[in-house]
Design a protein around this motif. Structure first.
Motif, PDB file in Angstrom:
ATOM      1  N   PHE A   1       0.830  -1.205   0.000  1.00 63.66           N
ATOM      2  CA  PHE A   1       0.000   0.000   0.000  1.00 63.66           C
ATOM      3  C   PHE A   1       0.866   1.257   0.000  1.00 63.66           C
ATOM      4  O   PHE A   1       0.586   2.220  -0.721  1.00 63.66           O
ATOM      5  N   ALA A   2       1.912   1.262   0.821  1.00 62.90           N
ATOM      6  CA  ALA A   2       2.817   2.404   0.847  1.00 62.90           C
ATOM      7  C   ALA A   2       3.506   2.579  -0.498  1.00 62.90           C
ATOM      8  O   ALA A   2       3.634   3.705  -1.013  1.00 62.90           O
ATOM      9  N   ASN A   3       3.939   1.484  -1.100  1.00 59.13           N
ATOM     10  CA  ASN A   3       4.593   1.588  -2.400  1.00 59.13           C
ATOM     11  C   ASN A   3       3.603   1.968  -3.500  1.00 59.13           C
ATOM     12  O   ASN A   3       3.969   2.661  -4.456  1.00 59.13           O
ATOM     13  N   HIS A   4       2.359   1.537  -3.372  1.00 52.40           N
ATOM     14  CA  HIS A   4       1.357   1.948  -4.363  1.00 52.40           C
ATOM     15  C   HIS A   4       1.142   3.461  -4.299  1.00 52.40           C
ATOM     16  O   HIS A   4       1.116   4.137  -5.344  1.00 52.40           O
ATOM     17  N   VAL A   5       1.010   3.998  -3.090  1.00 49.85           N
ATOM     18  CA  VAL A   5       0.850   5.440  -2.927  1.00 49.85           C
ATOM     19  C   VAL A   5       2.066   6.177  -3.486  1.00 49.85           C
ATOM     20  O   VAL A   5       1.939   7.193  -4.192  1.00 49.85           O
ATOM     21  N   ARG A   6       3.247   5.676  -3.191  1.00 50.81           N
ATOM     22  CA  ARG A   6       4.460   6.307  -3.725  1.00 50.81           C
ATOM     23  C   ARG A   6       4.437   6.294  -5.252  1.00 50.81           C
ATOM     24  O   ARG A   6       4.783   7.296  -5.906  1.00 50.81           O
ATOM     25  N   ALA A   7       4.071   5.155  -5.837  1.00 46.67           N
ATOM     26  CA  ALA A   7       4.065   5.040  -7.299  1.00 46.67           C
ATOM     27  C   ALA A   7       3.064   5.996  -7.931  1.00 46.67           C
ATOM     28  O   ALA A   7       3.341   6.623  -8.959  1.00 46.67           O
ATOM     29  N   VAL A   8       1.890   6.117  -7.325  1.00 46.61           N
ATOM     30  CA  VAL A   8       0.852   6.987  -7.882  1.00 46.61           C
ATOM     31  C   VAL A   8       1.340   8.432  -7.974  1.00 46.61           C
ATOM     32  O   VAL A   8       1.019   9.153  -8.920  1.00 46.61           O
ATOM     33  N   LEU A   9       2.161   8.870  -7.013  1.00 47.51           N
ATOM     34  CA  LEU A   9       2.701  10.232  -7.028  1.00 47.51           C
ATOM     35  C   LEU A   9       4.135  10.280  -7.563  1.00 47.51           C
ATOM     36  O   LEU A   9       4.798  11.324  -7.488  1.00 47.51           O
TER      37      LEU A   9
END
Length: 385
Positions: A291-299
């Motif tokens: 989840f943390a990496n998904h948020v990072r990837a989105v931004l």
């Protein structure tokens, strides 16, 4: 100071856990949910309750967001193409369509030389029957759009059953035609999962390969790393996941679900382009969660380490059972095992529904299995778990 805002379409537990990750980075979350009492709507202030199949609702929701992402893959592809003119859509529709449409996914992976079951795209029962007669029965039938968690997937043993599948399938879903994908039946020895995260700039990370246990098409448990897997094979599967993410242009999490056949070959079963149930172990068991990496990837922030924090990690889903007071049941769960991790989704308890999960990190696999299964069993109402 500029505040970054991610818009999440879909109000389930995946959005709920994305919001928890975003909080740590000072990122605001806007949520478009199907109902005001959904899992994520309970914890995201100012939730918008709207129709994700409405372009007007989507466009209004996306205004003011730096990027939008998804809790599910059911937003009409045409709407997402239109939204791209005003906001970053991650993953974009050109990638997401391969998770939305199983026929498109099979054709694209086959063109890339990715190992898949033998298959045929069938527009009527006669084409399906011809594949069955050539391949041998039984055959797996999958509706190309709209299926998830085993829905839209059928084991077909005869021409007559094939006709029933076509009679029941919808003609269209989310604005697109629905066909049936016929696949060879693989009496697999186990199922596996590879979780990849990729950013718009092309950085990518891959988590260790997990073994997954399914019942009635629903994941009930994951074991990471997959027991008994040679390091060379694990690296090969991780490389395949990274290649698929790059070739399809995925941004965010890509879950590659795999089947291992008795002859040792491993084939791709499904793709998902969002945080995935088989990656929930990463919340408590990896240095950076999916989840943390998904948020990072989105931004397009630099991605974090996927390294495991323990030798063995078991995640067991809590499915709705006879215990209705889940928070009250934690009195026993935590008294017995102070190191167990529990995540409850705020959902009403209904039989078989995913209402939470537990994670056990341990240096001994059998002990991790016992701990996770006891905690999940007790939360499902089995006092003798």
């Amino acid at each position: 100071m500029e505040r970054y805002r991610i818009g999440i379409v879909g109000g389930g537990q995946l959005a709920r856990m994305m919001q928890q990750a975003a909080i740590s980075y000072g990122i605001d979350v806007a949520l478009l949910a199907e109902s005001a009492d959904g899992s994520a709507a309970q914890v995201v202030p100012g939730t918008t309750v709207a129709d994700y199949t409405s372009h007007t609702d989507l466009a209004s929701f996306a205004a003011g967001c730096h990027a939008i992402t998804f809790d599910h893959e059911h937003v009409p592809t045409a709407h997402l193409h239109e939204l791209e003119a005003t906001v970053a859509v991650r993953p974009g529709p050109d990638a997401l369509v391969f998770a939305q449409d199983k026929a498109r996914m099979r054709e694209r992976l086959a063109a890339l030389g990715v190992p898949c079951p033998r298959f045929a795209i069938c527009r009527d029962a006669d084409e399906f029957a011809a594949f069955g007669e050539e391949q041998g029965w039984p055959v797996i039938a999958k509706t190309s759009r709209g299926g998830y968690d085993g829905k839209g997937v059928f084991r077909v043993g005869s021409v007559a059953q094939a006709a029933e599948v076509f009679a029941a399938k919808p003609d269209r879903h989310a604005g697109a035609d629905v066909v049936v994908v016929a696949e060879e039946f693989i009496d697999f020895t186990r199922e596996l999962s590879v979780i990849v995260v990729r950013s718009p700039s092309g950085q990518a990370v891959v988590y260790p390969v997990s073994e997954t246990r399914q019942e009635d098409g629903v994941c009930v448990e994951t074991i990471t790393p997959a027991p008994g897997m040679a390091e060379e094979q694990a690296v090969e599967l991780q490389a395949m996941g990274l290649r698929i993410a790059g070739e399809l242009g995925v941004v965010g999490v890509l879950a590659v679900e795999l089947m291992e056949a008795p002859d040792g070959r491993v084939v791709v079963n499904e793709l998902a382009m969002r945080p995935h149930n088989t990656g929930h172990w990463t919340i408590d068991g990896a240095r950076t969660s999916q989840f943390a990496n998904h948020v990072r990837a989105v931004l397009d922030l630099p991605l974090g380490s996927p390294d495991m924090l323990s030798q063995h990690i078991v995640m067991t889903n809590v499915l709705g059972g006879t215990e209705e007071d889940l928070t009250g049941a934690l009195q026993h769960v935590f008294a017995r095992d102070r190191a167990i991790a529990v995540h409850l989704y705020g959902k009403p308890v209904t039989p078989g529904r995913k209402v939470g999960h537990v994670t056990a990190c341990d240096d001994d696999l059998e002990r991790a299995l016992r701990r996770a299964r006891h905690a999940a069993g007790y939360l499902m109402g089995d006092a003798n778990a």
